[in-house]
Design a protein around this motif. Structure first.
Motif, PDB file in Angstrom:
ATOM      1  N   VAL A   1      -7.430 -32.815   7.976  1.00 47.14           N
ATOM      2  CA  VAL A   1      -6.038 -32.473   7.672  1.00 47.14           C
ATOM      3  C   VAL A   1      -5.928 -31.854   6.285  1.00 47.14           C
ATOM      4  O   VAL A   1      -5.203 -30.867   6.085  1.00 47.14           O
ATOM      5  N   THR A   2      -6.648 -32.423   5.299  1.00 44.73           N
ATOM      6  CA  THR A   2      -6.583 -31.881   3.939  1.00 44.73           C
ATOM      7  C   THR A   2      -7.114 -30.451   3.889  1.00 44.73           C
ATOM      8  O   THR A   2      -6.495 -29.563   3.291  1.00 44.73           O
ATOM      9  N   ALA A   3      -8.251 -30.209   4.536  1.00 39.91           N
ATOM     10  CA  ALA A   3      -8.823 -28.862   4.537  1.00 39.91           C
ATOM     11  C   ALA A   3      -7.914 -27.887   5.276  1.00 39.91           C
ATOM     12  O   ALA A   3      -7.682 -26.751   4.810  1.00 39.91           O
ATOM     13  N   ALA A   4      -7.375 -28.308   6.424  1.00 41.89           N
ATOM     14  CA  ALA A   4      -6.477 -27.445   7.181  1.00 41.89           C
ATOM     15  C   ALA A   4      -5.199 -27.165   6.397  1.00 41.89           C
ATOM     16  O   ALA A   4      -4.639 -26.056   6.448  1.00 41.89           O
TER      17      ALA A   4
ATOM     18  N   LEU B   1      -7.804 -14.345  -0.238  1.00 44.31           N
ATOM     19  CA  LEU B   1      -7.535 -15.710   0.230  1.00 44.31           C
ATOM     20  C   LEU B   1      -8.220 -16.773  -0.627  1.00 44.31           C
ATOM     21  O   LEU B   1      -8.361 -17.918  -0.216  1.00 44.31           O
ATOM     22  N   ASN B   2      -8.622 -16.385  -1.808  1.00 46.14           N
ATOM     23  CA  ASN B   2      -9.271 -17.319  -2.733  1.00 46.14           C
ATOM     24  C   ASN B   2      -8.202 -18.083  -3.505  1.00 46.14           C
ATOM     25  O   ASN B   2      -7.474 -17.493  -4.307  1.00 46.14           O
ATOM     26  N   PRO B   3      -8.065 -19.392  -3.281  1.00 45.57           N
ATOM     27  CA  PRO B   3      -7.007 -20.142  -3.973  1.00 45.57           C
ATOM     28  C   PRO B   3      -7.178 -20.169  -5.487  1.00 45.57           C
ATOM     29  O   PRO B   3      -6.212 -20.412  -6.215  1.00 45.57           O
TER      30      PRO B   3
ATOM     31  N   ILE C   1      -2.071 -25.329  -4.989  1.00 49.70           N
ATOM     32  CA  ILE C   1      -3.080 -26.074  -4.248  1.00 49.70           C
ATOM     33  C   ILE C   1      -3.126 -27.540  -4.654  1.00 49.70           C
ATOM     34  O   ILE C   1      -2.975 -28.438  -3.821  1.00 49.70           O
ATOM     35  N   VAL C   2      -3.329 -27.802  -5.939  1.00 54.94           N
ATOM     36  CA  VAL C   2      -3.591 -29.178  -6.384  1.00 54.94           C
ATOM     37  C   VAL C   2      -2.396 -30.096  -6.127  1.00 54.94           C
ATOM     38  O   VAL C   2      -2.530 -31.158  -5.504  1.00 54.94           O
ATOM     39  N   LEU C   3      -1.209 -29.714  -6.599  1.00 50.60           N
ATOM     40  CA  LEU C   3      -0.039 -30.568  -6.418  1.00 50.60           C
ATOM     41  C   LEU C   3       0.322 -30.780  -4.946  1.00 50.60           C
ATOM     42  O   LEU C   3       0.626 -31.909  -4.539  1.00 50.60           O
ATOM     43  N   PRO C   4       0.307 -29.725  -4.113  1.00 51.58           N
ATOM     44  CA  PRO C   4       0.591 -29.974  -2.694  1.00 51.58           C
ATOM     45  C   PRO C   4      -0.375 -30.961  -2.052  1.00 51.58           C
ATOM     46  O   PRO C   4       0.040 -31.784  -1.228  1.00 51.58           O
TER      47      PRO C   4
ATOM     48  N   GLY D   1       4.225 -24.546  -2.113  1.00 53.43           N
ATOM     49  CA  GLY D   1       3.429 -23.957  -3.181  1.00 53.43           C
ATOM     50  C   GLY D   1       4.195 -22.782  -3.772  1.00 53.43           C
ATOM     51  O   GLY D   1       5.409 -22.780  -3.826  1.00 53.43           O
ATOM     52  N   GLY D   2       3.502 -21.762  -4.179  1.00 51.25           N
ATOM     53  CA  GLY D   2       4.199 -20.561  -4.626  1.00 51.25           C
ATOM     54  C   GLY D   2       3.741 -20.079  -5.972  1.00 51.25           C
ATOM     55  O   GLY D   2       4.358 -20.413  -6.961  1.00 51.25           O
ATOM     56  N   ALA D   3       2.663 -19.310  -6.023  1.00 58.20           N
ATOM     57  CA  ALA D   3       2.197 -18.843  -7.326  1.00 58.20           C
ATOM     58  C   ALA D   3       1.425 -17.540  -7.226  1.00 58.20           C
ATOM     59  O   ALA D   3       0.337 -17.419  -7.754  1.00 58.20           O
ATOM     60  N   VAL D   4       1.982 -16.573  -6.516  1.00 56.20           N
ATOM     61  CA  VAL D   4       1.416 -15.229  -6.582  1.00 56.20           C
ATOM     62  C   VAL D   4       2.410 -14.388  -7.370  1.00 56.20           C
ATOM     63  O   VAL D   4       3.609 -14.431  -7.123  1.00 56.20           O
TER      64      VAL D   4
END
Length: 266
Positions: free
Chosen positions: A47-50, A82-84, A94-97, A110-113
């Motif tokens: 689930v975490t990876a997905a 697609l590299n986070p 990534i980290v906080l979600p 999320g949201g950081a582009v």
């Protein structure tokens, strides 16, 4: 000078993302087959990876839509790989979600582009760029819930059903929270181009605190109850019942060691 070779490299899928997808596939197989001695570990990793894959696709959707809308600087920033690790704020995206999923089982937007909005002409394009991310979560939720609303669960192992149910819950919560018309969230980005300049200027200082305000409000018991009642209603409509939702979260948080009910519930 931008060359054809550099453009191709700007859009080549990152090994980091491929590695995350590989982890998703391997741990999904482990959850399906019961390979792991502790099924909760396989479900947790799957689930975490997905979830991270969905976050990457969320940001990619923003970036790809921006590229086709006129921001040709997107590729050079690495967003199309697609590299986070290329995101402007990897912590927020990534980290906080992931931490919020582990702590509370909720899909944090999320949201950081960084999109150079001045390159893009047309209000519809700006709205579509903002909507593209949460629409990806909607699509991901549809895929996760498909076995349930298609009544195609025969042969699907119990633990994998629970994992899909919990992953669907994360996608639905992420989509709803992202679509809220709150400054700093994608929902506000959808309507912002249609607001007057004066309103946008007055709201702009509050954008960095919009997400914090949403979660502060969700701490209010009555609001929290209404929010999760809405989530439950949506998931019920998609064929996911209370047992699947509960057991999915309990199995994911395997370290609590309180999933005996789920081991015999199906």
């Amino acid at each position: 000078m931008t060359t054809a070779a550099s453009r191709r490299s700007d859009r080549r899928i990152s090994p980091v993302f491929i590695g995350i997808v590989a982890v998703t596939a391997v741990t999904g197989w482990a959850a399906w087959t019961g390979f792991a001695a502790q099924p909760g570990i396989a479900v947790f990793l799957f689930v975490t990876a997905a979830w991270i894959v969905s976050l990457c696709l969320h940001e990619y959707a923003h970036a790809r839509t921006a590229l086709h809308s006129g921001d040709i600087s997107i590729g050079a920033k690495g967003y199309l790989t697609l590299n986070p690790l290329k995101y402007t704020h990897a912590l927020l995206s990534i980290v906080l979600p992931v931490i919020f999923v582990i702590m509370g089982g909720i899909g944090l937007p999320g949201g950081a582009v960084f999109i150079e909005r001045q390159r893009i002409q047309g209000r519809w394009k700006h709205s579509l760029i903002s909507a593209a991310g949460p629409l990806t979560n909607v699509l991901f939720a549809a895929v996760c819930t498909a076995p349930f609303w298609l009544h195609a669960l025969d042969g699907v192992p119990r633990d994998f059903q629970y994992a899909l149910a919990f992953l669907a819950l994360l996608q639905v919560t992420a989509a709803i929270l992202n679509f809220l018309p709150v400054p700093g969230l994608d929902g506000y980005g959808v309507i912002e181009p249609w607001l007057s300049y004066d309103i946008r200027r007055q709201v702009e200082p509050f954008a960095p605190f919009g997400l914090l305000a949403v979660f502060a409000i969700l701490w209010i018991p009555s609001v929290n109850g209404v929010f999760f009642d809405a989530i439950d209603a949506i998931l019920n409509g998609l064929g996911i019942d209370d047992i699947h939702r509960y057991c999915g979260q309990e199995l994911y948080r395997f370290w609590q060691g309180d999933n005996e009910f789920c081991s015999v519930s199906l």
